[in-house]
Design a protein around this motif. Structure first.
Motif, mmCIF file in Angstrom:
data_model
loop_
_atom_site.group_PDB
_atom_site.id
_atom_site.type_symbol
_atom_site.label_atom_id
_atom_site.label_comp_id
_atom_site.label_asym_id
_atom_site.label_seq_id
_atom_site.Cartn_x
_atom_site.Cartn_y
_atom_site.Cartn_z
ATOM 1 N N SER A 6 29.057 61.763 17.348
ATOM 2 C CA SER A 6 28.797 63.101 17.877
ATOM 3 C C SER A 6 29.560 63.244 19.206
ATOM 4 O O SER A 6 30.047 62.263 19.771
ATOM 5 C CB SER A 6 27.301 63.295 18.109
ATOM 6 N N PHE A 7 29.612 64.451 19.695
ATOM 7 C CA PHE A 7 30.288 64.709 20.969
ATOM 8 C C PHE A 7 29.666 63.861 22.078
ATOM 9 O O PHE A 7 30.376 63.229 22.872
ATOM 10 C CB PHE A 7 30.201 66.203 21.316
ATOM 11 N N ASN A 8 28.323 63.844 22.129
ATOM 12 C CA ASN A 8 27.634 63.073 23.162
ATOM 13 C C ASN A 8 27.879 61.571 23.006
ATOM 14 O O ASN A 8 28.007 60.855 23.999
ATOM 15 C CB ASN A 8 26.134 63.364 23.153
ATOM 16 N N GLU A 9 27.927 61.088 21.782
ATOM 17 C CA GLU A 9 28.196 59.674 21.552
ATOM 18 C C GLU A 9 29.617 59.309 21.999
ATOM 19 O O GLU A 9 29.836 58.244 22.574
ATOM 20 C CB GLU A 9 27.989 59.316 20.084
ATOM 21 N N LYS A 10 30.571 60.192 21.753
ATOM 22 C CA LYS A 10 31.944 59.946 22.206
ATOM 23 C C LYS A 10 31.999 59.857 23.726
ATOM 24 O O LYS A 10 32.652 58.971 24.282
ATOM 25 C CB LYS A 10 32.877 61.061 21.727
ATOM 26 N N ARG A 11 31.315 60.777 24.385
ATOM 27 C CA ARG A 11 31.278 60.763 25.852
ATOM 28 C C ARG A 11 30.612 59.497 26.362
ATOM 29 O O ARG A 11 31.065 58.885 27.328
ATOM 30 C CB ARG A 11 30.557 62.003 26.383
ATOM 31 N N GLU A 12 29.524 59.102 25.701
ATOM 32 C CA GLU A 12 28.817 57.881 26.094
ATOM 33 C C GLU A 12 29.723 56.660 25.916
ATOM 34 O O GLU A 12 29.807 55.794 26.795
ATOM 35 C CB GLU A 12 27.550 57.730 25.264
ATOM 36 N N LEU A 13 30.421 56.609 24.795
ATOM 37 C CA LEU A 13 31.323 55.489 24.515
ATOM 38 C C LEU A 13 32.437 55.413 25.558
ATOM 39 O O LEU A 13 32.800 54.329 26.024
ATOM 40 C CB LEU A 13 31.907 55.611 23.106
ATOM 41 N N GLU A 14 32.965 56.553 25.949
ATOM 42 C CA GLU A 14 34.024 56.591 26.952
ATOM 43 C C GLU A 14 33.522 56.143 28.324
ATOM 44 O O GLU A 14 34.278 55.575 29.111
ATOM 45 C CB GLU A 14 34.614 58.000 27.052
ATOM 46 N N ALA A 15 32.243 56.402 28.619
ATOM 47 C CA ALA A 15 31.680 56.069 29.933
ATOM 48 C C ALA A 15 31.204 54.620 30.032
ATOM 49 O O ALA A 15 31.084 54.083 31.130
ATOM 50 C CB ALA A 15 30.519 57.015 30.246
ATOM 51 N N LEU A 16 30.940 53.991 28.904
ATOM 52 C CA LEU A 16 30.373 52.645 28.927
ATOM 53 C C LEU A 16 31.240 51.598 29.627
ATOM 54 O O LEU A 16 30.707 50.791 30.399
ATOM 55 C CB LEU A 16 30.011 52.190 27.510
ATOM 56 N N PRO A 17 32.548 51.560 29.432
ATOM 57 C CA PRO A 17 33.336 50.538 30.146
ATOM 58 C C PRO A 17 33.199 50.630 31.671
ATOM 59 O O PRO A 17 33.076 49.605 32.344
ATOM 60 C CB PRO A 17 34.772 50.816 29.698
ATOM 61 N N ASP A 18 33.193 51.846 32.214
ATOM 62 C CA ASP A 18 33.028 52.011 33.656
ATOM 63 C C ASP A 18 31.630 51.584 34.096
ATOM 64 O O ASP A 18 31.459 50.973 35.150
ATOM 65 C CB ASP A 18 33.286 53.454 34.076
ATOM 66 N N ARG A 19 30.635 51.921 33.297
ATOM 67 C CA ARG A 19 29.253 51.527 33.630
ATOM 68 C C ARG A 19 29.128 50.008 33.627
ATOM 69 O O ARG A 19 28.530 49.427 34.536
ATOM 70 C CB ARG A 19 28.281 52.142 32.630
ATOM 71 N N ILE A 20 29.681 49.369 32.620
ATOM 72 C CA ILE A 20 29.624 47.907 32.519
ATOM 73 C C ILE A 20 30.361 47.266 33.698
ATOM 74 O O ILE A 20 29.864 46.327 34.316
ATOM 75 C CB ILE A 20 30.179 47.438 31.164
#
Length: 78
Positions: A6-20
């Protein structure tokens, strides 16, 4: 066949490397502070708080890595 994110899942996936990366940097900072013997003399009350935060970071990192793997798998990535 991989499901589409989903759109939100794509955004979450894109943000995860920076969060990690942010969690890992904070983890390293805390570990360095705890490795310094001066903190145990100068700020002994801070030590338990730092240890608690370090434990919380470990849990957050585990959850973020699991979520990243889950989203990558769903997206059909490796």
């Amino acid at each position: 066949r991989a499901a589409k994110l989903s759109f939100n899942e794509k955004r979450e996936l894109e943000a995860l490397p920076d969060r990690i990366a942010g969690l890992e940097a904070e983890q390293q900072t805390i570990q360095a502070r705890l490795a310094d013997p001066a903190i145990y003399q100068q700020a002994p009350l801070e030590v338990p708080r730092l240890n608690d935060r370090l434990q919380a970071i470990d849990q957050e990192l585990d959850a973020a890595l699991e979520r990243w793997e889950s989203l990558e798998s769903k997206a059909g990535g490796n």
